[in-house]
Design a protein around this motif. Structure first.
Motif, mmCIF file in Angstrom:
data_model
loop_
_atom_site.group_PDB
_atom_site.id
_atom_site.type_symbol
_atom_site.label_atom_id
_atom_site.label_comp_id
_atom_site.label_asym_id
_atom_site.label_seq_id
_atom_site.Cartn_x
_atom_site.Cartn_y
_atom_site.Cartn_z
ATOM 1 N N LEU A 1 0.804 6.920 9.113
ATOM 2 C CA LEU A 1 0.222 6.201 7.879
ATOM 3 C C LEU A 1 -0.633 5.087 8.497
ATOM 4 O O LEU A 1 -1.768 4.627 7.862
ATOM 5 C CB LEU A 1 1.443 5.425 7.266
ATOM 6 N N ARG A 2 -0.621 4.752 9.665
ATOM 7 C CA ARG A 2 -1.714 3.906 10.354
ATOM 8 C C ARG A 2 -3.169 4.517 10.280
ATOM 9 O O ARG A 2 -4.009 4.113 10.047
ATOM 10 C CB ARG A 2 -1.236 3.404 11.777
ATOM 11 N N GLU A 3 -3.023 5.936 10.890
ATOM 12 C CA GLU A 3 -4.126 6.815 10.962
ATOM 13 C C GLU A 3 -4.731 6.918 9.691
ATOM 14 O O GLU A 3 -6.035 7.161 9.502
ATOM 15 C CB GLU A 3 -3.715 7.867 11.579
ATOM 16 N N LEU A 4 -3.977 6.862 8.401
ATOM 17 C CA LEU A 4 -4.485 7.165 7.079
ATOM 18 C C LEU A 4 -4.779 5.716 6.469
ATOM 19 O O LEU A 4 -5.308 5.703 5.178
ATOM 20 C CB LEU A 4 -3.206 7.776 6.191
ATOM 21 N N GLY A 5 -4.639 4.690 7.307
ATOM 22 C CA GLY A 5 -5.072 3.417 6.532
ATOM 23 C C GLY A 5 -3.864 2.729 5.744
ATOM 24 O O GLY A 5 -4.571 1.822 5.070
ATOM 25 N N VAL A 6 -2.855 3.321 5.865
ATOM 26 C CA VAL A 6 -1.896 2.841 4.787
ATOM 27 C C VAL A 6 -1.150 1.565 5.487
ATOM 28 O O VAL A 6 -1.076 0.425 5.030
ATOM 29 C CB VAL A 6 -0.832 3.691 4.314
ATOM 30 N N PHE A 7 -0.988 1.763 6.880
ATOM 31 C CA PHE A 7 -0.281 0.859 7.616
ATOM 32 C C PHE A 7 -1.123 0.230 8.262
ATOM 33 O O PHE A 7 -2.352 0.621 8.974
ATOM 34 C CB PHE A 7 0.771 1.457 8.350
ATOM 35 N N SER A 8 -1.000 -1.254 8.796
ATOM 36 C CA SER A 8 -1.893 -1.853 9.626
ATOM 37 C C SER A 8 -1.013 -1.694 11.066
ATOM 38 O O SER A 8 -2.233 -1.678 12.006
ATOM 39 C CB SER A 8 -1.858 -3.412 9.384
ATOM 40 N N SER A 9 -0.130 -1.066 11.545
ATOM 41 C CA SER A 9 0.308 -0.711 12.621
ATOM 42 C C SER A 9 1.365 0.220 12.692
ATOM 43 O O SER A 9 1.905 0.440 11.459
ATOM 44 C CB SER A 9 0.905 -2.102 13.409
ATOM 45 N N ASN A 10 1.547 0.731 13.901
ATOM 46 C CA ASN A 10 2.832 1.651 13.994
ATOM 47 C C ASN A 10 4.129 0.956 14.661
ATOM 48 O O ASN A 10 4.938 1.491 15.223
ATOM 49 C CB ASN A 10 2.492 3.000 14.591
ATOM 50 N N VAL A 11 4.305 -0.313 14.567
ATOM 51 C CA VAL A 11 5.092 -1.179 15.218
ATOM 52 C C VAL A 11 6.805 -0.660 14.870
ATOM 53 O O VAL A 11 7.028 -0.351 13.557
ATOM 54 C CB VAL A 11 5.122 -2.658 14.948
ATOM 55 N N MET A 12 7.614 -0.430 15.841
ATOM 56 C CA MET A 12 8.841 -0.057 15.599
ATOM 57 C C MET A 12 9.722 -1.366 15.985
ATOM 58 O O MET A 12 9.592 -2.171 16.700
ATOM 59 C CB MET A 12 9.366 1.044 16.188
ATOM 60 N N THR A 13 11.012 -1.166 15.348
ATOM 61 C CA THR A 13 12.065 -2.452 15.647
ATOM 62 C C THR A 13 12.520 -2.088 17.084
ATOM 63 O O THR A 13 12.758 -0.969 17.487
ATOM 64 C CB THR A 13 13.278 -2.207 14.717
ATOM 65 N N SER A 14 12.488 -3.411 17.735
ATOM 66 C CA SER A 14 13.085 -3.254 19.014
ATOM 67 C C SER A 14 14.740 -2.830 18.841
ATOM 68 O O SER A 14 15.408 -3.035 17.994
ATOM 69 C CB SER A 14 13.418 -4.698 19.493
ATOM 70 N N PRO A 15 15.133 -1.928 19.753
ATOM 71 C CA PRO A 15 14.325 -1.635 21.163
ATOM 72 C C PRO A 15 13.395 -0.451 21.378
ATOM 73 O O PRO A 15 13.053 -0.084 22.080
ATOM 74 C CB PRO A 15 15.747 -1.212 22.157
ATOM 75 N N ARG B 1 0.810 -1.138 0.071
ATOM 76 C CA ARG B 1 0.035 -0.078 -0.072
ATOM 77 C C ARG B 1 0.791 1.306 0.226
ATOM 78 O O ARG B 1 0.574 2.184 -0.614
ATOM 79 C CB ARG B 1 -0.853 -0.130 1.217
ATOM 80 N N LEU B 2 1.891 1.234 0.718
ATOM 81 C CA LEU B 2 2.818 2.366 0.674
ATOM 82 C C LEU B 2 3.280 2.630 -0.374
ATOM 83 O O LEU B 2 3.614 3.846 -0.992
ATOM 84 C CB LEU B 2 4.061 2.321 1.723
ATOM 85 N N VAL B 3 4.260 1.566 -1.154
ATOM 86 C CA VAL B 3 4.761 1.762 -2.335
ATOM 87 C C VAL B 3 3.794 2.286 -3.486
ATOM 88 O O VAL B 3 4.084 3.046 -4.101
ATOM 89 C CB VAL B 3 5.497 0.334 -3.050
ATOM 90 N N SER B 4 2.475 1.671 -3.657
ATOM 91 C CA SER B 4 1.460 2.242 -4.200
ATOM 92 C C SER B 4 1.242 3.672 -4.233
ATOM 93 O O SER B 4 1.027 4.608 -4.986
ATOM 94 C CB SER B 4 0.272 1.230 -4.356
ATOM 95 N N ARG B 5 1.060 4.037 -2.722
ATOM 96 C CA ARG B 5 0.638 5.227 -2.383
ATOM 97 C C ARG B 5 1.876 6.445 -2.976
ATOM 98 O O ARG B 5 1.728 7.393 -3.705
ATOM 99 C CB ARG B 5 0.761 5.587 -1.114
ATOM 100 N N LEU B 6 3.243 6.102 -3.240
ATOM 101 C CA LEU B 6 4.330 6.595 -3.608
ATOM 102 C C LEU B 6 4.112 6.907 -5.038
ATOM 103 O O LEU B 6 4.270 8.009 -5.568
ATOM 104 C CB LEU B 6 5.642 6.243 -3.039
ATOM 105 N N LEU B 7 3.896 5.831 -5.801
ATOM 106 C CA LEU B 7 3.903 5.540 -7.254
ATOM 107 C C LEU B 7 2.973 6.717 -7.879
ATOM 108 O O LEU B 7 3.112 7.183 -8.645
ATOM 109 C CB LEU B 7 3.867 4.355 -7.598
ATOM 110 N N ASP B 8 1.661 6.260 -7.066
ATOM 111 C CA ASP B 8 0.476 7.188 -7.485
ATOM 112 C C ASP B 8 0.739 8.531 -7.418
ATOM 113 O O ASP B 8 0.176 9.300 -8.228
ATOM 114 C CB ASP B 8 -0.810 6.736 -6.593
ATOM 115 N N ALA B 9 1.375 9.144 -6.410
ATOM 116 C CA ALA B 9 1.804 10.297 -6.024
ATOM 117 C C ALA B 9 2.606 11.008 -7.210
ATOM 118 O O ALA B 9 2.851 12.339 -7.480
ATOM 119 C CB ALA B 9 2.251 10.674 -4.727
ATOM 120 N N GLY B 10 3.461 10.062 -8.103
ATOM 121 C CA GLY B 10 4.196 10.493 -8.856
ATOM 122 C C GLY B 10 5.704 10.804 -8.632
ATOM 123 O O GLY B 10 6.424 11.637 -8.995
ATOM 124 N N VAL B 11 6.129 10.016 -7.463
ATOM 125 C CA VAL B 11 7.535 10.311 -7.096
ATOM 126 C C VAL B 11 8.427 9.731 -8.248
ATOM 127 O O VAL B 11 8.206 9.070 -8.877
ATOM 128 C CB VAL B 11 7.737 9.510 -5.615
#
Length: 311
Positions: free
Chosen positions: A270-284, A30-40
């Motif tokens: 991006l989670r709030e915009l429905g692009v990401f399913s979560s806002n999980v970050m890498t440990s730690p 979804r993120l890659v599609s969003r960027l491509l659709d925007a014309g990056v």
């Protein structure tokens, strides 16, 4: 090494993760599609915004395989080959050769103290080993070395590096580099990673931007780039002012610093915009929770990105 012609808007791709820290492929698509659709104009995988410093070699390979597969040649993909010293960077190059990459992004060596001689040797050795153009990544906040304009220009003139991704936050240095590059016939392509002063970078001579915030609002940066190329500086100012207001999301978390705050805010948006399913970050690192999420949601609404507003 052949000089790259990549310019324009090249967002440093975020890496969406599942609850257990695995790569979240549906969110990435979804993120890659969003960027491509925007014309990056390109995509930068495995940069600081992509949490590259936290990933083992297997995860880095999974990200590159997934991103290049999703992009499928629609725009160039460049990849971070970031590690402490030269031999490890070259190992990353060898691992990435099987992917369809338009270039590699490389910092100065770090952890062990190095000076101009070691930095010069590092970039020349990496470029000699690379199968695609090398971009210098000026990131002193992380590697504790500021790349000097004169050294960058010499590396460009010698064909060692194709361009510079400047995330130094040093606007004086960037302007000096831009002026020297222009006077030398522009051997380098210059990109700023300084999200809230891209307008100034264009006026100084930047060829484009690599904005982490471009994951959240790629269309805004694309509009600003087109306006700058057209000389419509009033439109550039309007877009930059709006994006600077949107960038306030990174200041909403309390008690977090660095990528936990900045990248964490981008992922939360991006989670709030429905692009990401979560806002999980890498440990730690831990995810942004609580009142900061509400404040980020409010900023997204005010920016016109939420509730069906046009982007």
């Amino acid at each position: 090494m052949t000089t790259s012609t990549l310019s324009g808007v090249v967002p440093p791709l975020l890496t969406p993760l599942t609850a257990d820290g695995d790569l979240d492929l549906p969110s990435l698509e979804r993120l890659v599609s969003r960027l491509l659709d925007a014309g990056v104009d390109g995509i930068f995988a495995l940069g600081s915004s992509g949490e590259v410093a936290f990933f083992d070699d297997a995860m880095r390979a999974r990200v590159l395989e997934s991103v290049t597969g999703l992009v499928a040649g629609q725009v160039p993909v460049i990849a971070g080959a970031i590690d402490m010293q030269t031999h490890r960077v070259i190992q990353h190059l060898r691992s990435a050769e099987r992917f369809d990459l338009a270039g590699y992004v490389v910092t100065a060596p770090f952890y062990a103290i190095t000076g101009p001689e070691e930095i010069d040797t590092h970039f020349r050795a990496v470029a000699a080993a690379a199968d695609a153009p090398v971009w210098a990544y000026d990131l002193p906040v992380c590697v504790h070395t500021k790349l000097a304009p004169a050294q960058l220009l010499k590396l460009g003139q010698d064909g060692v590096i194709a361009g510079v991704k400047d995330s130094s936050g040093d606007d004086v240095s960037f302007r000096r580099l831009s002026a020297a590059n222009r006077a030398a016939g522009s051997p380098l392509t210059l990109m700023t990673g300084h999200e809230v002063v891209v307008d100034g970078a264009y006026l100084a001579g930047a060829d484009g931007s690599v904005p982490g915030l471009g994951n959240v609002d790629p269309a805004g940066y694309v509009r600003m780039h087109h306006a700058a190329r057209a000389g419509d500086w009033e439109q550039v100012r309007r877009e930059q002012d709006r994006l600077a207001a949107l960038f306030e999301i990174v200041f909403q978390p309390v008690g977090k610093v660095g990528p936990a705050a900045g990248v964490g805010a981008f992922k939360t948006a991006l989670r709030e915009l429905g692009v990401f399913s979560s806002n999980v970050m890498t440990s730690p690192m831990t995810s942004i929770e609580g009142e900061a999420v509400e404040r980020i949601r409010t900023i997204l609404t005010e920016s016109g990105l939420r509730e069906g507003a046009s982007v």
